[in-house]
Scaffold this motif. Structure first.
Motif, PDB file in Angstrom:
ATOM      1  N   TYR A   1       3.853  14.462  10.353  1.00 20.16           N
ATOM      2  CA  TYR A   1       3.960  13.081  10.827  1.00 20.16           C
ATOM      3  C   TYR A   1       4.666  12.184   9.819  1.00 20.16           C
ATOM      4  CZ  TYR A   1       0.388  10.785   7.920  1.00 20.16           C
ATOM      5  OH  TYR A   1      -0.293  10.226   6.873  1.00 20.16           O
ATOM      6  N   ARG A   2       4.642  12.558   8.520  1.00 21.47           N
ATOM      7  CA  ARG A   2       5.358  11.773   7.507  1.00 21.47           C
ATOM      8  C   ARG A   2       6.825  12.158   7.557  1.00 21.47           C
ATOM      9  NH1 ARG A   2       2.029   8.201   4.156  1.00 21.47           N
ATOM     10  NH2 ARG A   2       3.603   8.376   2.525  1.00 21.47           N
TER      11      ARG A   2
ATOM     12  N   GLU B   1       2.555   4.670  10.114  1.00 21.36           N
ATOM     13  CA  GLU B   1       3.640   5.537   9.658  1.00 21.36           C
ATOM     14  C   GLU B   1       4.947   5.164  10.372  1.00 21.36           C
ATOM     15  OE1 GLU B   1       3.588   7.527   7.207  1.00 21.36           O
ATOM     16  OE2 GLU B   1       5.636   8.264   7.497  1.00 21.36           O
TER      17      GLU B   1
ATOM     18  N   TYR C   1      -5.028   8.162   4.329  1.00 21.43           N
ATOM     19  CA  TYR C   1      -3.883   9.041   4.609  1.00 21.43           C
ATOM     20  C   TYR C   1      -2.703   8.734   3.693  1.00 21.43           C
ATOM     21  CZ  TYR C   1      -5.519  12.185   8.155  1.00 21.43           C
ATOM     22  OH  TYR C   1      -6.170  13.215   8.782  1.00 21.43           O
TER      23      TYR C   1
ATOM     24  N   TYR D   1       0.821  -1.215   0.000  1.00 23.20           N
ATOM     25  CA  TYR D   1       0.000   0.000   0.000  1.00 23.20           C
ATOM     26  C   TYR D   1       0.858   1.270   0.000  1.00 23.20           C
ATOM     27  CZ  TYR D   1       0.601   1.587   4.864  1.00 23.20           C
ATOM     28  OH  TYR D   1       1.109   2.110   6.022  1.00 23.20           O
ATOM     29  N   ARG D   2       2.110   1.174   0.510  1.00 22.44           N
ATOM     30  CA  ARG D   2       2.989   2.344   0.473  1.00 22.44           C
ATOM     31  C   ARG D   2       3.593   2.436  -0.916  1.00 22.44           C
ATOM     32  NH1 ARG D   2       3.600   5.318   5.553  1.00 22.44           N
ATOM     33  NH2 ARG D   2       5.635   6.002   4.857  1.00 22.44           N
TER      34      ARG D   2
ATOM     35  N   MET E   1      -0.825  15.785  11.780  1.00 22.15           N
ATOM     36  CA  MET E   1      -1.389  15.085  10.629  1.00 22.15           C
ATOM     37  C   MET E   1      -2.259  16.057   9.843  1.00 22.15           C
ATOM     38  SD  MET E   1      -2.291  11.902  13.033  1.00 22.15           S
ATOM     39  CE  MET E   1      -3.084  10.823  11.843  1.00 22.15           C
TER      40      MET E   1
END
Lengths: 263, 263
Positions: free
Chosen positions: B203-204, B258, A257, A203-204, B237
Motif C-alpha cells: 500500500y506504500r 497514504e 502504520y 508526521y510523515r 497492508m
C-alpha cells in the motif's frame, strides 16, 4: 461432569451476570468472554476459562475439546437454557457459549519494552470499542501492546474484548497513572510521540526511534498540555476539513502504520 | 412561540421517539440529532432543524439564536421535561436539546466526483460507529465524502451522526447498490482501490490516481471476491500479528492518509 442450571435465581447465574458490571469484575478478578471464536483465541494464547457456560444441547468438536481442557484444568462446565444465557450476557441473541477467565496482572512491570519496536499508549480513553480497536491495531502493527493511562475504559469489558477480535489475549496490556508511566518510561529507552499542534513536525518522515511509544489522548479532551510537553516528539497530521481531530483509535492507527514503515 | 409538552403520550413525543427506529426514520424522511454542538455543526453547514426540542428552563445564547432561526424558517420549537427528553432519546442523561432534520437525497447523482481527489466507499458496513468514524475521516483527509454500498448501517442513526462529529452534515453522502455504483464510477474518471491479499501491491508507494475511491468491506466478511476483482488497484497492508485484518474504519483511514500523501 457438566453442571445443569435451570433457575434464574441460581447464585452462579447471579455471579456470572454481575460480571457485566466493572465493579463486580474487579472485585472478582474475572471477566466473561462470549462466543466460541474469542474463547478459542484465548485458548490459542494459552488461556483456558475457569468456567465454561454452554447452551443446552450444543455439540461441536471445538466445544468438546474446550470442555475437556476446562475440566482437566480443574474448571467447571455449566449447561443452561438459552434464556439464562441471555440473562447472563444481556443479549437477546447470545452466543451459545461463554467463558469466565481470570483477569491478569496489568502492571507496567509485566511489559518488556525490548520485545517490540512499537507500543500504543492511550490516555483516558473512554470508549471500550476504541480500546478494543487499538488492541487489534497493536496486534496488526506488531506492537508490544497497549498501555492505558489514567481512567480508561475497562479492557476486560465485553465490548472491548469483542472489538479487540481476540488481541486482548495476545498483545501486552498495562494500566498505570501518568506519573507512574513516565517514570517507568524514563528508566529505560523509549521515545514518546504524540499527535499535536504544539511545535509539531509533519508526521510523515518524522524522526521516529524504537521503542516508539505512540500516545493518544481522550476522545473529547485530547491530551493534557503537560502530557504533550513531556513527549519527545510531537507530530501533526493533515486535517483538510472542518474538524481538527480524528477518532482516537484512527489517529493511533495512522501514526502506528507510519512508524512501522519508517523504523 | 414555544410549544409546551408535558405528557408522555403526546403524539409528538411518540413521533420523535419513533425516529430512533430506522424504519420510522425512513418513512418520515427525518432524523433526530442530539446536542447543541451537533446541531450547531448542522447550522454551520446550512441545515436548520424542522423542529427543536429543548429541556424546560434552558437558556443559552446559541440556543436563543437557533430558536429564532427555526421559527423564522417556519419550524417548531418544543419545550418539555427532562423525563420526556429522556424518553425521546432513549438516554438516561440526555442532552438538553435535540433537533429534527429532514433527511436529504443520497443518490449518487448528487455527488460531483471532480470535487475531491479522495472518496471513501464502504460495502455492507454494519456498525454505525464505524460509519460515523469514516465520515469523520473523510472530512479530515478532504475527501468528497462516503459512498455506502449494499446494506450498510443507517448514516442518519443517532450513533452514526454522533461518531461523525458533525461530518455527516459537511461531507458528501451517497447510498447505492454495487452494480449501480460500478456503472456510475465507470461512466467517468476514477480509480477503485481496495485493501486485499489478491495479487496486491504494497500500500506504500502504490500508483494511486485521483479521483481515488477507497473501498472497504464488511466488518466480518470483508469484500466479496468479485468486488475485489472489479478494483483497479489492490493493495496490501502489513499484518505483523496473529490477525489478518484491521477494523474497517481503521483500514480505510490508514489507506486514505497514504493516498492523501501520495497524490
Amino acid at each position: 461432569m457438566r453442571k445443569h442450571i435451570t433457575g434464574f435465581s441460581n447464585p452462579t447465574v447471579k455471579y456470572l451476570r454481575a460480571l457485566r458490571d466493572k465493579k463486580h469484575r474487579q472485585r472478582a478478578g474475572q471477566f466473561l468472554v462470549e462466543g466460541l471464536r474469542l474463547i478459542e483465541d484465548a485458548r490459542a494464547a494459552g488461556r483456558v476459562p475457569q468456567t465454561l457456560v454452554m447452551a443446552e444441547g450444543r455439540e461441536h468438536a471445538l466445544l468438546a475439546r474446550l470442555e475437556a481442557e476446562v475440566l482437566a484444568a480443574g474448571g467447571e462446565v455449566i449447561e443452561t437454557t438459552p434464556d439464562i444465557l441471555s440473562k447472563i450476557t444481556g443479549k437477546d441473541n447470545p452466543q451459545s457459549v461463554a467463558g469466565v477467565f481470570d483477569e491478569w496482572d496489568t502492571a507496567l512491570a509485566m511489559l518488556d519494552r525490548a520485545a517490540a519496536p512499537i507500543w500504543l499508549v492511550a490516555q483516558a480513553l473512554r470508549d471500550p470499542g476504541n480500546l478494543g480497536t487499538m488492541l487489534r491495531t497493536a496486534d496488526a502493527v506488531g506492537a508490544g501492546g497497549l498501555i492505558l493511562i489514567d481512567d480508561c475504559a475497562d479492557p476486560f469489558s465485553a465490548e472491548a474484548v469483542r472489538a479487540s477480535m481476540g488481541a486482548v489475549f495476545t498483545v501486552g496490556l498495562a494500566q498505570a497513572r501518568w506519573e507512574e508511566f513516565l517514570s517507568w518510561l524514563r528508566a529505560g529507552e523509549g521515545q514518546l510521540v504524540a499527535a499535536s499542534l504544539r511545535d509539531a513536525v509533519p508526521y510523515r518522515g518524522a524522526p521516529y526511534a524504537a521503542p516508539c511509544f505512540i500516545l493518544v489522548g481522550n476522545e473529547s479532551q485530547g491530551l493534557p498540555e503537560d502530557y504533550e510537553i513531556a513527549c519527545d516528539l510531537r507530530v501533526t497530521m493533515p486535517m483538510k476539513g472542518r474538524a481538527d481531530s480524528l477518532n482516537a483509535a484512527v489517529a493511533g492507527a495512522v501514526l502506528a502504520y507510519e512508524v512501522l514503515a519508517s523504523l
